[in-house]
Design a protein around this motif. Structure first.
Motif, PDB file in Angstrom:
ATOM      1  N   HIS A  64      39.366  50.802  41.060  1.00  0.00           N
ATOM      2  CA  HIS A  64      38.919  50.299  42.365  1.00  0.00           C
ATOM      3  C   HIS A  64      40.159  49.969  43.175  1.00  0.00           C
ATOM      4  O   HIS A  64      40.902  49.040  42.839  1.00  0.00           O
ATOM      5  CB  HIS A  64      38.051  49.055  42.185  1.00  0.00           C
ATOM      6  CG  HIS A  64      37.701  48.372  43.472  1.00  0.00           C
ATOM      7  ND1 HIS A  64      36.611  48.739  44.236  1.00  0.00           N
ATOM      8  CD2 HIS A  64      38.311  47.350  44.149  1.00  0.00           C
ATOM      9  CE1 HIS A  64      36.554  47.973  45.313  1.00  0.00           C
ATOM     10  NE2 HIS A  64      37.568  47.127  45.284  1.00  0.00           N
ATOM     11  N   VAL A  65      40.429  50.737  44.221  1.00  0.00           N
ATOM     12  CA  VAL A  65      41.578  50.464  45.082  1.00  0.00           C
ATOM     13  C   VAL A  65      41.130  49.488  46.159  1.00  0.00           C
ATOM     14  O   VAL A  65      40.370  49.840  47.066  1.00  0.00           O
ATOM     15  CB  VAL A  65      42.141  51.752  45.699  1.00  0.00           C
ATOM     16  CG1 VAL A  65      43.323  51.428  46.614  1.00  0.00           C
ATOM     17  CG2 VAL A  65      42.569  52.727  44.611  1.00  0.00           C
ATOM     18  N   GLY A  66      41.572  48.254  46.039  1.00  0.00           N
ATOM     19  CA  GLY A  66      41.166  47.216  46.978  1.00  0.00           C
ATOM     20  C   GLY A  66      41.461  45.846  46.419  1.00  0.00           C
ATOM     21  O   GLY A  66      42.003  45.689  45.318  1.00  0.00           O
ATOM     22  N   ASP A  67      41.076  44.837  47.161  1.00  0.00           N
ATOM     23  CA  ASP A  67      41.344  43.440  46.841  1.00  0.00           C
ATOM     24  C   ASP A  67      40.420  42.961  45.718  1.00  0.00           C
ATOM     25  O   ASP A  67      39.197  42.965  45.866  1.00  0.00           O
ATOM     26  CB  ASP A  67      41.117  42.615  48.106  1.00  0.00           C
ATOM     27  CG  ASP A  67      41.392  41.136  47.915  1.00  0.00           C
ATOM     28  OD1 ASP A  67      41.844  40.747  46.822  1.00  0.00           O
ATOM     29  OD2 ASP A  67      41.167  40.371  48.860  1.00  0.00           O
ATOM     30  N   VAL A  68      40.996  42.534  44.615  1.00  0.00           N
ATOM     31  CA  VAL A  68      40.180  42.075  43.490  1.00  0.00           C
ATOM     32  C   VAL A  68      39.387  40.834  43.863  1.00  0.00           C
ATOM     33  O   VAL A  68      38.268  40.624  43.378  1.00  0.00           O
ATOM     34  CB  VAL A  68      41.053  41.820  42.238  1.00  0.00           C
ATOM     35  CG1 VAL A  68      41.974  40.619  42.436  1.00  0.00           C
ATOM     36  CG2 VAL A  68      40.187  41.633  41.008  1.00  0.00           C
ATOM     37  N   GLY A  69      39.928  40.003  44.763  1.00  0.00           N
ATOM     38  CA  GLY A  69      39.200  38.813  45.180  1.00  0.00           C
ATOM     39  C   GLY A  69      37.914  39.159  45.905  1.00  0.00           C
ATOM     40  O   GLY A  69      36.863  38.548  45.663  1.00  0.00           O
ATOM     41  N   ALA A  70      37.983  40.157  46.780  1.00  0.00           N
ATOM     42  CA  ALA A  70      36.776  40.589  47.493  1.00  0.00           C
ATOM     43  C   ALA A  70      35.767  41.182  46.524  1.00  0.00           C
ATOM     44  O   ALA A  70      34.550  40.965  46.663  1.00  0.00           O
ATOM     45  CB  ALA A  70      37.144  41.614  48.564  1.00  0.00           C
TER      46      ALA A  70
END
Length: 224
Positions: A122-128
């Motif tokens: 998953h390329v993106g912010d882990v928090g989101a």
């Protein structure tokens, strides 16, 4: 001695500065300014993060694990070596170039783990991603910074705030574990984990697989 060669650079989304990938012979380094975030010779504590997380969910059928931060792949590689075939692993990486490096100049280091059928990138912010889930994971392993102090990206502080930790609790299944890597102790973070209701254990882990050198900290926070 062989000189360091800079292979690439990448901007961290959200005004997080610039990462630089360097190589010297077979050794790799990822730098943020003058700070070395990771080195291919030092994988001990990242592997311990995976080992502890996997031990916590051992025996659960169809378990789901979230790894925040791909880095040099040490945590993912160790997790896959310990997990059975029916487990699924989501790896969230904020910087697209880090995934490219894993498939490119550091492909031998990652040893095909990104193509393991158990793995989703998953390329993106882990928090989101965490905030969007409820009772989705048996284990969340976070190694997205030098610890709960937002070194590489100020918004990483949100992950480790009271609200961020409550979001992680919500994303975990009953008796799930939040495991957090840090380069150093942080008593304030330990208190925040307990404030939101986690059962907390602090584990000391050597940076080197040879059990030498710096000691890092891993928090094992279990959802009641």
């Amino acid at each position: 001695m062989l000189p360091w060669i800079q292979l690439d650079r990448a901007t961290i989304p959200g005004d997080g500065g610039e990462l630089r990938l360097k190589q010297r012979g077979s050794e790799f380094s990822i730098m943020l300014g003058a700070t070395e975030l990771m080195n291919s010779r030092l994988s001990g504590s990242e592997e311990t993060l995976a080992t502890l997380g996997c031990a916590h969910i051992a025996g659960r059928k169809g378990a789901r694990m979230l790894i925040g931060g791909l880095g040099m792949g040490f945590t993912l590689r160790a997790a896959l070596a310990a997990l059975p075939d029916d487990v699924s692993v989501v790896v969230a990486e904020l910087v697209p170039a880090v995934v490219d490096w894993a498939r490119g100049p550091m492909a031998d280091l990652h040893a095909g783990t990104l193509d393991d059928p158990r793995v989703t990138i998953h390329v993106g912010d882990v928090g989101a991603l965490i905030r969007s889930k409820a009772a989705a994971f048996d284990a969340i392993l976070l190694d997205v910074d030098n610890g709960p102090d937002g070194l590489t990206r100020a918004s990483n502080d949100n992950l480790y705030s009271h609200n961020g930790l409550r979001a992680a609790q919500t994303a975990l299944r009953p008796n799930g574990v939040l495991a957090v890597w840090s380069s150093a102790p942080d008593s304030h973070f330990t208190r925040r984990l307990r404030d939101v209701g986690f059962v907390v254990e602090e584990v000391s882990a050597r940076a080197s697989t040879k059990q030498r050198g710096a000691r890092h900290v891993i928090w094992m926070a279990t959802k009641r």
